[in-house]
Design an enzyme around this catalytic site. Sequence first.
Site, mmCIF file in Angstrom:
data_model
loop_
_atom_site.group_PDB
_atom_site.id
_atom_site.type_symbol
_atom_site.label_atom_id
_atom_site.label_comp_id
_atom_site.label_asym_id
_atom_site.label_seq_id
_atom_site.Cartn_x
_atom_site.Cartn_y
_atom_site.Cartn_z
ATOM 1 N N THR A 144 5.220 -1.244 19.713
ATOM 2 C CA THR A 144 3.927 -0.626 19.979
ATOM 3 C C THR A 144 3.277 -0.133 18.692
ATOM 4 O OG1 THR A 144 2.866 1.283 21.011
ATOM 5 C CG2 THR A 144 5.194 1.488 20.594
ATOM 6 N N SER A 179 5.600 10.267 21.157
ATOM 7 C CA SER A 179 6.237 10.620 22.435
ATOM 8 C C SER A 179 7.673 10.133 22.361
ATOM 9 C CB SER A 179 5.521 9.953 23.613
ATOM 10 O OG SER A 179 5.792 8.556 23.615
ATOM 11 N N TYR A 181 8.947 8.167 24.373
ATOM 12 C CA TYR A 181 8.829 6.727 24.616
ATOM 13 C C TYR A 181 8.543 5.982 23.308
ATOM 14 C CZ TYR A 181 6.038 2.555 24.953
ATOM 15 O OH TYR A 181 5.525 1.316 24.697
ATOM 16 N N HIS A 182 7.507 6.454 22.589
ATOM 17 C CA HIS A 182 7.155 5.743 21.355
ATOM 18 C C HIS A 182 8.316 5.785 20.341
ATOM 19 C CE1 HIS A 182 2.924 6.211 22.873
ATOM 20 N NE2 HIS A 182 2.797 5.030 22.311
ATOM 21 N N LYS A 185 10.820 3.071 20.816
ATOM 22 C CA LYS A 185 10.406 1.785 20.232
ATOM 23 C C LYS A 185 10.696 1.751 18.728
ATOM 24 C CE LYS A 185 8.259 -0.146 23.855
ATOM 25 N NZ LYS A 185 8.313 -1.514 24.320
ATOM 26 N N GLN A 208 2.318 -3.771 19.564
ATOM 27 C CA GLN A 208 1.269 -4.064 20.541
ATOM 28 C C GLN A 208 0.307 -2.882 20.662
ATOM 29 O OE1 GLN A 208 1.256 -6.878 23.214
ATOM 30 N NE2 GLN A 208 -0.771 -6.043 22.915
ATOM 31 N N ARG A 325 -1.519 16.238 25.384
ATOM 32 C CA ARG A 325 -0.586 15.702 24.386
ATOM 33 C C ARG A 325 -0.694 16.495 23.087
ATOM 34 N NH1 ARG A 325 -0.597 9.149 25.192
ATOM 35 N NH2 ARG A 325 -1.020 9.192 27.420
HETATM 36 N N1 USQ Z 1 -6.099 9.653 26.917
HETATM 37 C C1 USQ Z 1 -7.268 10.326 27.249
HETATM 38 N N2 USQ Z 1 -7.561 10.494 28.569
HETATM 39 C C2 USQ Z 1 -6.770 10.018 29.569
HETATM 40 C C3 USQ Z 1 -5.584 9.326 29.225
HETATM 41 C C4 USQ Z 1 -5.280 9.165 27.888
HETATM 42 O O1 USQ Z 1 -8.016 10.768 26.375
HETATM 43 O O2 USQ Z 1 -7.105 10.216 30.744
HETATM 44 C C5 USQ Z 1 -5.790 9.453 25.497
HETATM 45 C C6 USQ Z 1 -4.381 9.875 25.069
HETATM 46 O O3 USQ Z 1 -4.323 11.267 24.818
HETATM 47 C C7 USQ Z 1 -4.166 9.018 23.836
HETATM 48 C C8 USQ Z 1 -4.965 7.751 24.136
HETATM 49 O O4 USQ Z 1 -5.819 8.067 25.227
HETATM 50 O O5 USQ Z 1 -4.737 9.612 22.721
HETATM 51 C C9 USQ Z 1 -4.107 6.575 24.526
HETATM 52 O O6 USQ Z 1 -3.332 6.930 25.663
HETATM 53 P P1 USQ Z 1 -2.949 5.834 26.755
HETATM 54 O O7 USQ Z 1 -2.321 6.566 27.912
HETATM 55 O O8 USQ Z 1 -4.083 4.941 27.010
HETATM 56 O O9 USQ Z 1 -1.876 4.933 25.990
HETATM 57 P P2 USQ Z 1 -0.467 5.307 25.344
HETATM 58 O O10 USQ Z 1 0.157 6.501 25.941
HETATM 59 O O11 USQ Z 1 -0.641 5.294 23.869
HETATM 60 O O12 USQ Z 1 0.445 4.087 25.799
HETATM 61 C C10 USQ Z 1 -0.087 2.799 26.117
HETATM 62 C C11 USQ Z 1 0.953 2.055 26.941
HETATM 63 C C12 USQ Z 1 2.195 1.857 26.090
HETATM 64 C C13 USQ Z 1 1.834 1.135 24.819
HETATM 65 C C14 USQ Z 1 0.741 1.876 24.076
HETATM 66 C C15 USQ Z 1 0.192 1.089 22.900
HETATM 67 O O13 USQ Z 1 1.260 2.793 28.119
HETATM 68 O O14 USQ Z 1 3.169 1.127 26.824
HETATM 69 O O15 USQ Z 1 2.960 1.057 23.974
HETATM 70 O O16 USQ Z 1 -0.396 2.086 24.951
HETATM 71 S S1 USQ Z 1 -0.334 2.180 21.616
HETATM 72 O O17 USQ Z 1 -1.284 3.137 22.187
HETATM 73 O O18 USQ Z 1 -0.937 1.373 20.609
HETATM 74 O O19 USQ Z 1 0.836 2.903 21.156
#
Ligand code: USQ
Length: 417
Positions: A144, A179, A181-182, A185, A208, A325
């Site tokens: 990720t 996190s 989770y992260h 990875k 990804q 977060r």
């Molecule tokens: N966020 C908001 N409002 C919401 C939900 C989330 O502002 O209602 C924010 C979070 O605080 C964060 C961002 O959006 O800053 C991204 O959160 P997300 O829930 O869209 O994604 P994330 O937790 O980062 O995880 C997702 C996938 C995960 C993958 C990752 C790629 O669930 O499996 O590894 O995206 S990456 O984001 O590039 O790490």
Amino acid sequence: MKVLITGVDGYSGWPLALHLLARGHEVVGLDNFVTRRRVREVGSWSATPIPSFPRRQVAVREVLGKELVFHRGSLTDWEFVRNVLSTERPDAVVHLAEQRSAPYSMIDVHHAVTTQVENLTGTLHLLYGLRECCPGAHLVKMGTMGEYGTPNTDIPEGFFDVEFRGRKDHLPFPRQAGSWYHWSKVFDSGDVMFATRIWGLRATDVMQGVIYGVRTPEITDDRLLTRFDFDETWGTALNRFIAQAVLGLPLTPYGKGEQKRGFIALEDSMQSLTIALEHPPSPGEYRVFNQFDAAYSVNELAELTARVAREFGLNPTIDHPPDPRVEAEQHYYHPLHDHLLALGYHRTRELEEVVREIFHDLLRFRRRLQARRHVVLPTVQWRMPDSRPLLAARHPTAPAPPSENAPESPPAGSPTA
Ligand code: USQ
């Protein structure tokens, strides 16, 4: 080529199986259906109805005229992993079978431990299984972009040149995950890199970005739809914003909403993984692909969602709840992503058209969203309940710690970072 997809029942595993079958590859899938169970655990379900796996296999046969071989089991079971690899002897393994939710891993100690133990055990079992049964196979490991965090520099693809006290080296770029989770990875990446070095395995570690969309060209029938999660734990920000708009709830970019992430459409993610598979690295090579097309802030996602929602007669408002977060709400973000482009990757889908496509699908399944509207608001917190002094000490931009006479906790609902 014969490809084993671990996590074939999941959001990207399923469309990848369809895509590879349509391209003439032989596909074997493996899954233990834990995502279906865990989405139920948080009281939710996929907005798109997902048939049982046997029904999915029938649909593949009827719509695509292809056979999708399947093994039910968990990567945490070593005998199962060894048995599948020794029976199937794939040319490549795409490893998608991991607990993929950051909020899920932050619920409590049990969810944190489950996430890390399962993810790391599964990857180690696969690495040992490859070593024993098919050492020439290519491992495409789903990592990720979140492994890197949000440093105040450009982000290279895995490695960078560094000079320290007059000496130079080419080293892994520092990881600063956000996190449990992260972090799982990150640890996986170390293990995969090490296995290529000591055993000569070949691996592509895919950093990804966030994937969006529910359709690929192979999904021509509702029985072939992939899942669409929208609850606070399993839904990504964009999925949640679109679901919120359909449900008449305010959109929820957290805090300042300037958190930026890299994004890629589902269809283009399939294209990238296929390119990785069809251009394997050499034995002993560990390569890293930053897999995303463009970076957007969550504010940009919310504004785009609201604009497209209006085309459908919806009129969502945008709210800014305090960020549950612990993350930078405003930061520099410039990751590089040249490796896939060099192999012929090209973006085919734009964010706005895909958002429109998602609205079309979700409006058809509006009732399923309505039945689960109570799971949309965030409840999982990253920080300690009373964490102001700690945050202030670590982050110079956080509010000053309360004085000795101030109440121990900030008032409920007030922002804390
Ligand atoms: N966020 C908001 N409002 C919401 C939900 C989330 O502002 O209602 C924010 C979070 O605080 C964060 C961002 O959006 O800053 C991204 O959160 P997300 O829930 O869209 O994604 P994330 O937790 O980062 O995880 C997702 C996938 C995960 C993958 C990752 C790629 O669930 O499996 O590894 O995206 S990456 O984001 O590039 O790490």
